[in-house]
Design a protein around this motif. Structure first.
Motif, mmCIF file in Angstrom:
data_model
loop_
_atom_site.group_PDB
_atom_site.id
_atom_site.type_symbol
_atom_site.label_atom_id
_atom_site.label_comp_id
_atom_site.label_asym_id
_atom_site.label_seq_id
_atom_site.Cartn_x
_atom_site.Cartn_y
_atom_site.Cartn_z
ATOM 1 N N CYS A 151 0.853 -1.196 0.000
ATOM 2 C CA CYS A 151 0.000 0.000 0.000
ATOM 3 C C CYS A 151 0.883 1.238 0.000
ATOM 4 O O CYS A 151 2.091 1.163 0.214
ATOM 5 C CB CYS A 151 -0.944 0.020 1.196
ATOM 6 S SG CYS A 151 -0.160 0.221 2.793
ATOM 7 N N ARG A 195 -3.805 -5.670 -3.254
ATOM 8 C CA ARG A 195 -5.076 -4.973 -3.046
ATOM 9 C C ARG A 195 -6.216 -5.900 -2.653
ATOM 10 O O ARG A 195 -7.161 -5.494 -1.983
ATOM 11 C CB ARG A 195 -5.438 -4.224 -4.346
ATOM 12 C CG ARG A 195 -6.574 -3.242 -4.222
ATOM 13 C CD ARG A 195 -7.035 -2.797 -5.611
ATOM 14 N NE ARG A 195 -7.593 -3.893 -6.363
ATOM 15 C CZ ARG A 195 -7.366 -4.153 -7.665
ATOM 16 N NH1 ARG A 195 -6.600 -3.367 -8.376
ATOM 17 N NH2 ARG A 195 -7.923 -5.188 -8.262
ATOM 18 N N GLU A 205 -8.944 0.156 -8.349
ATOM 19 C CA GLU A 205 -9.321 0.387 -6.945
ATOM 20 C C GLU A 205 -10.707 -0.177 -6.600
ATOM 21 O O GLU A 205 -10.975 -0.479 -5.434
ATOM 22 C CB GLU A 205 -9.362 1.898 -6.644
ATOM 23 C CG GLU A 205 -8.042 2.614 -6.610
ATOM 24 C CD GLU A 205 -7.666 3.237 -7.958
ATOM 25 O OE1 GLU A 205 -7.756 2.537 -8.986
ATOM 26 O OE2 GLU A 205 -7.267 4.419 -7.976
ATOM 27 N N SER A 219 -5.847 3.643 -1.311
ATOM 28 C CA SER A 219 -6.788 2.827 -0.536
ATOM 29 C C SER A 219 -6.834 3.436 0.858
ATOM 30 O O SER A 219 -6.020 4.287 1.190
ATOM 31 C CB SER A 219 -6.269 1.395 -0.447
ATOM 32 O OG SER A 219 -5.041 1.375 0.267
ATOM 33 N N LYS A 251 -11.698 -5.061 -4.424
ATOM 34 C CA LYS A 251 -10.822 -5.471 -3.325
ATOM 35 C C LYS A 251 -11.048 -6.910 -2.921
ATOM 36 O O LYS A 251 -10.389 -7.407 -1.999
ATOM 37 C CB LYS A 251 -11.096 -4.606 -2.105
ATOM 38 C CG LYS A 251 -10.659 -3.172 -2.281
ATOM 39 C CD LYS A 251 -11.134 -2.433 -1.084
ATOM 40 C CE LYS A 251 -10.553 -1.079 -0.970
ATOM 41 N NZ LYS A 251 -11.197 -0.388 0.157
#
Ligand code: OSB
Ligand code: MG
Length: 380
Positions: free
Chosen positions: A61, A277, A251, A68, A254
Motif C-alpha cells: 500500500c 489490493r 481500486e 486505498s 478489493k
C-alpha cells in the motif's frame, strides 16, 4: 467454487515477525492523480518459523491513504494488536487466511502475511507452486506495460514515449486527471500510432468531466478506474455518453465479492488485479479463476513494489496466459538499488522471463542499508 490447493494445508509455524520499513531512492520523480513521489517507502514483512526458516512478503500500500484506506504506518498497530495474535495460532496458509478474515479490510497488510508464508513454503519445500501449476495454461514469460506519470510539457511527454518505445514496452499507460491537457496528447498523437495505449485516472473523474474523458476514451484502447470506487452511476452514464469507452477496474475491486457484484451489474470490461489490493494469494487465485470462467480480461497490476513484491506479482502474472501486458516494469526503471539479488530485467521485446522471478532472493545487506525502522514481534 473457490480453489483449494494442497499447499494451502502444509504445516507452518510462526516464531517471530519483523516489520521492516524501507525507503528506496527512486531514479525519477513520479506524479499521478494521487500525488508526487521521490522515493518508495515500503513495508517488508520477515516471517521466521520455529526452525528459524524465513519468508518475505511485501505490504505494497502507499504511505498515504490516497489509493486505498490503508497506509503504511497504520499497519503497525493492526499487526501488533489484531493480526499477530491470530497468526501465531495458524498452522497452515489456509489458517493464516481464515484467521485474518476476522479483521475487515486491511487487504495490503494481510496480503504481506500470506506472501511471506508462501515464500517460506516455497523455499522450505524447494518448490515453485507457480511452475507446477496445472489447473489451466500458464506462460513462462510475461508481457510488460509501463505506467507513465503525469507530464506537464509536450517535450517531456514526447521523450518518455520515445524511451518507452525503445525499451520495448508492450503497452503504454498514461496517468491522467481531469486537469490533464488534451492538447498535450493531441500533439503527440502521431508518436502513439500503432502502440497499445491506455490511461489511468485513479478515480479522479466526475460527471462534469465526461467530455474530457471522451477524448482519452477515443485515443486509447482502455481507461483504468476513471471514477471513484463505488460510482456505478458514473460508469453507466459514461457508457451512455461515450459508447466506445472500455473500462478497466482497479481500486474498485478489493475482493472476489466486489468483482462478482460489479460483473453482475455489467460494470466491468477488464480487471487490473493487484494481488496486494485483494488481500493475498488465496483471494488472488480465486479471482483469477472467476475471471477465467466468466471471460473477464485480466492482468496483474503493480504498486511500484520493490523486487520482493515484483517477483511475486510476476509469477502470478504467469497464470494469465491471455493478458496483453502487466504493470510490472523492471526495477531498473525505478530504483537506484533494489532489495534483491539479481532484480528482474525485461528483454528488448518487452517480456520478463519467469525463470528469473523464481530465483529472486533478498539481499540482507541492501535490505539493511535502506531500512529506516524495524518493529519485531516475538513468541516467548
Ligand atoms: O493505479 O495502477 C495504479 C501505483 C501506485 C498506486 C496506484 C497505481 C500504481 C501504478 C503502478 O500504476 C504501476 C507499476 O507498479 O508499475
Ligand atoms: Mg490504476
Amino acid at each position: 467454487m473457490a480453489l483449494h490447493l494442497p499447499w494451502y494445508d502444509h504445516t507452518i509455524s510462526l516464531q517471530r515477525l519483523d516489520l521492516i520499513t524501507v525507503d528506496l531512492p527512486q531514479k525519477v520523480i513520479f506524479t499521478s492523480g494521487i500525488g508526487v513521489r521521490k522515493s518508495r517507502r515500503a513495508l517488508i514483512v520477515r516471517w521466521t518459523d520455529q526452525d528459524g526458516q524465513i519468508g518475505y512478503g511485501e505490504c505494497s500500500c502507499r504511505p498515504d491513504p490516497y489509493y486505498s484506506e490503508e497506509f503504511l504506518e497504520a499497519a503497525f498497530p493492526l499487526v501488533e494488536h489484531y493480526l499477530w495474535p491470530e497468526l501465531v495460532q495458524a498452522q497452515s496458509l489456509r489458517e493464516v487466511h481464515d484467521r485474518m478474515r476476522k479483521v475487515r479490510g486491511w487487504y495490503f497488510t494481510k496480503a504481506a502475511m500470506e506472501f511471506a508464508v508462501l515464500d517460506l513454503l516455497q523455499s522450505t519445500t524447494n518448490t515453485s507452486f507457480f511452475a507446477e501449476w496445472d489447473l489451466w495454461p500458464t506462460v513462462d514469460q510475461i508481457p510488460v506495460g509501463i505506467s507513465i506519470g503525469i507530464h506537464e510539457t509536450e517535450q517531456s511527454l514526447r521523450s518518455v514515449i520515445q524511451s518507452s518505445k525503445e525499451l520495448g514496452y508492450r503497452r503504454l499507460k498514461f496517468k491522467i486527471s481531469p486537469r490533464t491537457k488534451t492538447q498535450l496528447f493531441e500533439a503527440v498523437r502521431p508518436e502513439l500510432e500503432g502502440l497499445y495505449v491506455s490511461f489511468d485516472a485513479n478515480g479522479t473523474f466526475r460527471s462534469e468531466d465526461l467530455k474530457n474523458l471522451a477524448f482519452f476514451a477515443e485515443l486509447g484502447e482502455m481507461i483504468e478506474q476513471p471514477f471513484p470506487p463505488g460510482h456505478i452511476d458514473l460508469y453507466q452514464a459514461s457508457k451512455k455518453q461515450i459508447p466506445s469507452i472500455y473500462i478497466c477496474q482497479d481500486e474498485e475491486v478489493k475482493s472476489l465479492g466486489d468483482l462478482q457484484k460489479i460483473h453482475q451489474l455489467g460494470c466491468i470490461d477488464e480487471l487490473n488485479l493487484k494481488p496486494g489490493r485483494v488481500g493475498g494469494i488465496i483471494s488472488t487465485l480465486n479471482i483469477l479463476q472467476y475471471t477465467q470462467e466468466q471471460g473477464i480480461p485480466c492482468w496483474i497490476g503493480g504498486m511500484f513494489e520493490t523486487g520482493i513484491g515484483r517477483a511475486m506479482n510476476s509469477q502470478i502474472a504467469g497464470l494469465t496466459p491471455d493478458a496483453l501486458a502487466h504493470d510490472q516494469s523492471p526495477s531498473a526503471r525505478y530504483f537506484k538499488e533494489d532489495l534483491v539479488h539479481q532484480p528482474l530485467t525485461m528483454n528488448a521485446e518487452g517480456f520478463i522471463d519467469l525463470e528469473q522471478a523464481r530465483r529472486v532472493t533478498v539481499d540482507p545487506d541492501i535490505l539493511d542499508k535502506y531500512t529506516v525502522h524495524v518493529k519485531t514481534l516475538q513468541k516467548d
